[in-house]
Design a protein around this motif. Structure first.
Motif, short mmCIF file in Angstrom:
data_model
loop_
_atom_site.label_atom_id
_atom_site.label_comp_id
_atom_site.label_asym_id
_atom_site.label_seq_id
_atom_site.Cartn_x
_atom_site.Cartn_y
_atom_site.Cartn_z
N THR A 100 0.84 -1.19 0.00
CA THR A 100 0.00 0.00 0.00
C THR A 100 0.89 1.26 0.00
OG1 THR A 100 -0.06 0.19 2.40
CG2 THR A 100 -1.73 -1.23 1.39
N ARG A 102 0.71 3.72 1.95
CA ARG A 102 1.12 4.04 3.32
C ARG A 102 2.36 3.20 3.69
NH1 ARG A 102 -2.02 5.07 8.35
NH2 ARG A 102 -3.86 5.09 7.05
N TYR A 315 -9.32 -6.10 7.42
CA TYR A 315 -8.46 -5.69 6.30
C TYR A 315 -9.29 -5.37 5.06
CZ TYR A 315 -3.87 -6.65 8.30
OH TYR A 315 -2.72 -6.59 9.06
N VAL A 316 -8.89 -4.31 4.36
CA VAL A 316 -9.52 -3.98 3.07
C VAL A 316 -8.50 -4.35 2.00
CG1 VAL A 316 -10.49 -2.15 1.64
CG2 VAL A 316 -10.78 -2.09 4.14
N GLU A 322 -5.20 2.88 -3.74
CA GLU A 322 -6.48 3.40 -3.22
C GLU A 322 -6.38 3.60 -1.72
OE1 GLU A 322 -9.22 0.55 -4.78
OE2 GLU A 322 -8.77 1.19 -6.83
N ASP A 323 -6.88 4.78 -1.27
CA ASP A 323 -6.69 5.17 0.13
C ASP A 323 -7.20 4.14 1.13
OD1 ASP A 323 -5.46 7.44 -0.58
OD2 ASP A 323 -7.23 8.74 -0.37
N GLN A 324 -8.34 3.50 0.79
CA GLN A 324 -8.95 2.62 1.79
C GLN A 324 -8.23 1.27 1.92
OE1 GLN A 324 -10.21 3.34 -1.14
NE2 GLN A 324 -11.22 1.59 -2.09
N THR A 325 -7.33 0.95 0.96
CA THR A 325 -6.70 -0.38 0.96
C THR A 325 -5.73 -0.52 2.13
OG1 THR A 325 -6.87 -0.55 -1.42
CG2 THR A 325 -5.24 -1.95 -0.38
N THR A 326 -5.85 -1.66 2.84
CA THR A 326 -4.89 -1.92 3.91
C THR A 326 -4.11 -3.22 3.66
OG1 THR A 326 -6.71 -2.90 5.16
CG2 THR A 326 -6.08 -0.65 5.75
#
Ligand code: NAD
Length: 485
Positions: A100, A102, A315-316, A322-326
Motif C-alpha cells: 500500500t 502508506r 483488512y480492506v 487506493e486510500d482505503q486499501t490496507t
C-alpha cells in the motif's frame, strides 16, 4: 502517482544510462492490475555485468581516497533528494511491488532515517590505539574499504534493502555494482538517479538489471568483486556462500525466516493481537521478519484465535494506490499459486482453517489473497516449518512454556522472535533460550533504523547490517606498528 507508464529503464554503468549489450528487455506488470505494464527494463548479460564491475574497480581508488565525512555529505544530499521525491517514488513502489502507499511511504521514511545514520557513521570509522609491549612503539588499527561490492537485493523492500547495502558501502569508501530483483527495477533505477543527482562520481555506483543466472552469478564470481552483500532466500544465499568460499570472498547474507511469537501467561490478549496481526500481515506477509507462527498456551487459544480472526476481517484488500486499501496483492501469479498450495497442504495435514485461504476475485485480476489463519497446527507440519512468505499465520497450542521454547527453536531459521508474557522469569527464559537474532518482549517485530539487524542459523551469515555492525562487513582491518626511530 507515476504517470506515463510504462517507465523505460536502463542500466547505469560508468556514469551513463545504457541498454543491455543484447538490447533485450522484459516488462513488469502491476500486481494489483496485471494488464498495466509498469516498466520495461533491460534483460542484461554477463557482458554488462563485467563492464559494470570494471567501472566500479576503476572508480575505487579516487573514491576510497575521498575523505570519509565528504562521502557522508553525499549521503545526506541523497536523503534530501529522496525526501523531496518521496510521493512519486512511493507510487512507483506500490505499482511495481504491490504494497500500500502508506507502507511504501513508511519504507521510504525508514530508508531516510537509516541513510542519515549511515552518513554520520562515515565520520565515525574509528580504529583503536593500543599499548605496546615494547617502548617506543605505537600500535593502532585502521579500517579500510574492501573494493568493489556486489549488492544483490530482493523484491519485498525495494528501497530500504538496497540502501542498507549501498549506503554503508559508499560511506566506507567502497564502490558498488547493484543488482536488484528484476520485478522492482523501477525503484532501483530511481535510487541510482538520485545518487547521480546528488553528484556521485561516475563508476562509484553501477546498476545492472537482469536475472540471477545471467547477472547475479557472473557478478558474484567476478575476480574484482571483493565482498558480496545479499538479501533473499536461504536457497540462493547458500549457493552464493559456496561460490564466495571458492574465491575466499567475504559475504553478508540476510535470508529467510519463520518467526515465532509466544503468548504465555499474558493478561492483555488484545494488545498482543493488535501487535501480532500487523507483524504477520504487513506487506501482505512478504517480510523476512513477519510473524508467521504463534505459539500459545492451550487455554488461551480459542479466545486468541477469535480475536485474530476479527482483526483480520477488518483488512480492506485491493490496489495499494487506493486510500482505503490496507492489504495489497502478493508479488506475482506464481507466488499466489505457492500460497494457495500451502493452504491446501495445511488442510491435508489436518490443521483448522480459521479464516481466509482463498484468492480474491477482482475486476482487475490482481494477485489478491485473503489473510489466512490456521489453528491447531502441529509443530512438525510443513505450514509450521517452511517459509510461505505470504499472508498465512499458523497457531500452535502448547501445555508448557518449555515446549513453546522448544517449538520456537525447532526451525532451520533464526531471524526474529517475540514473546508476550507478564511473567518476567518467562521473559528472561525466552531471551536466553530462543535462537533468533532479534528478540522482542511484549512488542511486535519492528526493527529500528540505528540498531543492528540480522539473524542466526540459516537466516544470516556475516556481520549484522545497519547500526554499528555494518562497518564490520564493509571494511577490513589493518594493524599498524610504528617505531619512533
Ligand atoms: P531470491 O533469493 O529469489 O532473490 C534475491 C535476489 O537474488 C534477487 O535479486 C535475485 O535475482 C538474486 N538471485 C537469484 N538467483 C541468483 C543467483 N544464482 N546468483 C546471484 N543472485 C541471484 O529472493 P526473493 O524471492 O527476491 O525474496 C524473498 C526472500 O528474501 C525470502 O526468503 C525472504 O525471507 C528473504 N528476505 C530476507 C531479508 C532479511 O533481511 N533477512 C529481507 C528481505 C527478504
Amino acid at each position: 502517482m507515476a504517470n506515463n507508464l510504462p517507465i523505460k529503464i536502463q542500466n547505469y554503468i560508468d556514469g551513463s544510462w545504457v541498454p543491455s549489450s543484447n538490447s533485450n528487455t522484459f516488462s513488469r506488470e502491476n500486481p494489483a492490475n496485471p494488464e498495466q505494464i509498469v516498466f520495461v527494463a533491460p534483460n542484461s548479460t554477463s557482458e554488462d555485468t563485467n563492464r559494470a564491475v570494471e567501472a566500479a574497480h576503476a572508480a575505487f581508488a579516487p573514491w576510497s581516497r575521498t575523505p570519509a565525512p565528504v562521502r557522508g555529505d553525499l549521503l545526506y544530499k541523497f536523503t534530501a533528494l529522496l525526501e523531496a521525491e518521496k510521493e512519486e517514488i512511493a507510487s512507483i513502489i506500490t505499482q511495481e511491488q504491490g504494497k500500500t502507499r502508506r507502507e511504501a511511504l513508511g519504507e521510504i521514511d525508514k530508508t531516510i532515517r537509516e541513510v542519515r545514520y549511515t552518513a554520520g557513521e562515515a565520520s565515525r570509522l574509528n580504529g583503536e590505539t593500543l599499548p605496546s609491549e615494547r617502548p617506543g612503539i605505537d600500535v593502532r588499527t585502521v579500517r579500510v574499504p574492501k573494493g568493489v561490492i556486489a549488492a544483490i537485493s530482493p523484491w519485498n523492500f525495494p528501497i530500504v534493502t538496497p540502501l542498507r547495502k549501498i549506503a554503508p558501502a559508499l560511506a566506507t569508501g567502497n564502490t558498488v555494482v547493484f543488482k536488484p530483483a528484476s520485478v522492482t527495477a523501477a525503484t532501483a533505477a530511481k535510487i541510482v538517479e538520485l545518487f547521480e543527482k546528488a553528484g556521485l562520481p561516475k563508476g562509484v555506483l553501477n546498476l545492472v538489471i537482469g536475472s540471477g543466472r545471467e547477472v547475479g552469478t557472473p557478478l558474484i564470481s567476478h575476480p574484482l568483486v571483493k565482498g558480496i552483500t545479499f538479501t533473499g532466500s536461504t536457497e540462493v544465499g547458500s549457493m552464493i556462500y559456496r561460490l564466495a568460499a571458492e574465491r575466499i570472498v567475504q559475504v553478508q547474507l540476510e535470508m529467510g525466516g519463520k518467526n515465532a511469537a509466544i503468548i504465555y501467561d499474558y493478561k492483555d490478549l488484545q494488545s498482543a493481537v493488535d501487535q501480532m496481526v500487523p507483524a504477520a500481515f504487513a506487506a501482505t506477509g512478504q517480510r523476512c521478519t513477519s510473524i508467521s507462527r504463534i505459539i500459545v498456551e492451550r487455554p488461551l487459544m480459542p479466545e486468541l484465535v477469535a480475536r485474530l480472526k476479527d482483526k483480520c476481517q477488518a483488512y480492506v484488500i485491493g490496489d495499494g494506490l487506493e486510500d482505503q486499501t490496507t492489504l495489497g496483492p502478493v508479488i506475482s501469479e506464481d507466488h499466489m499459486k505457492t500460497v494457495e498450495r500451502y493452504v491446501k497442504i495445511g488442510l491435508e495435514e489436518g490443521a483448522t482453517l480459521v479464516c481466509g485461504g482463498n484468492r480474491v476475485d477482482s475486476a482487475s485480476g490482481g494477485y489478491f489473497f485473503e489473510p489466512t489463519i490456521f489453528s491447531n497446527v502441529k509443530s512438525d507440519m510443513r505450514i509450521a516449518k517452511e517459509e510461505i512468505f505470504g499472508p498465512v499465520l499458523v497457531v500452535t497450542p502448547v501445555d508448557q512454556f518449555e515446549e513453546a521454547i522448544q517449538i520456537a527453536n525447532d526451525s532451520e531459521y533464526g531471524l526474529a522472535g517475540a514473546c508476550f508474557t507478564n511473567n518476567m522469569e518467562l521473559a528472561q527464559q525466552f531471551v536466553e533460550q530462543v535462537q533468533s537474532g532479534m528478540l522482542h518482549v511484549n512488542n511486535g517485530t519492528i526493527s529500528e533504523s540505528h540498531v543492528p539487524f540480522g539473524g542466526l542459523k540459516h537466516s544470516a551469515v556475516g556481520p549484522y547490517s545497519i547500526g554499528t555492525t555494518a562497518k564490520d562487513f564493509f571494511t577490513d582491518l589493518k594493524v599498524i606498528y610504528s617505531g619512533s626511530r
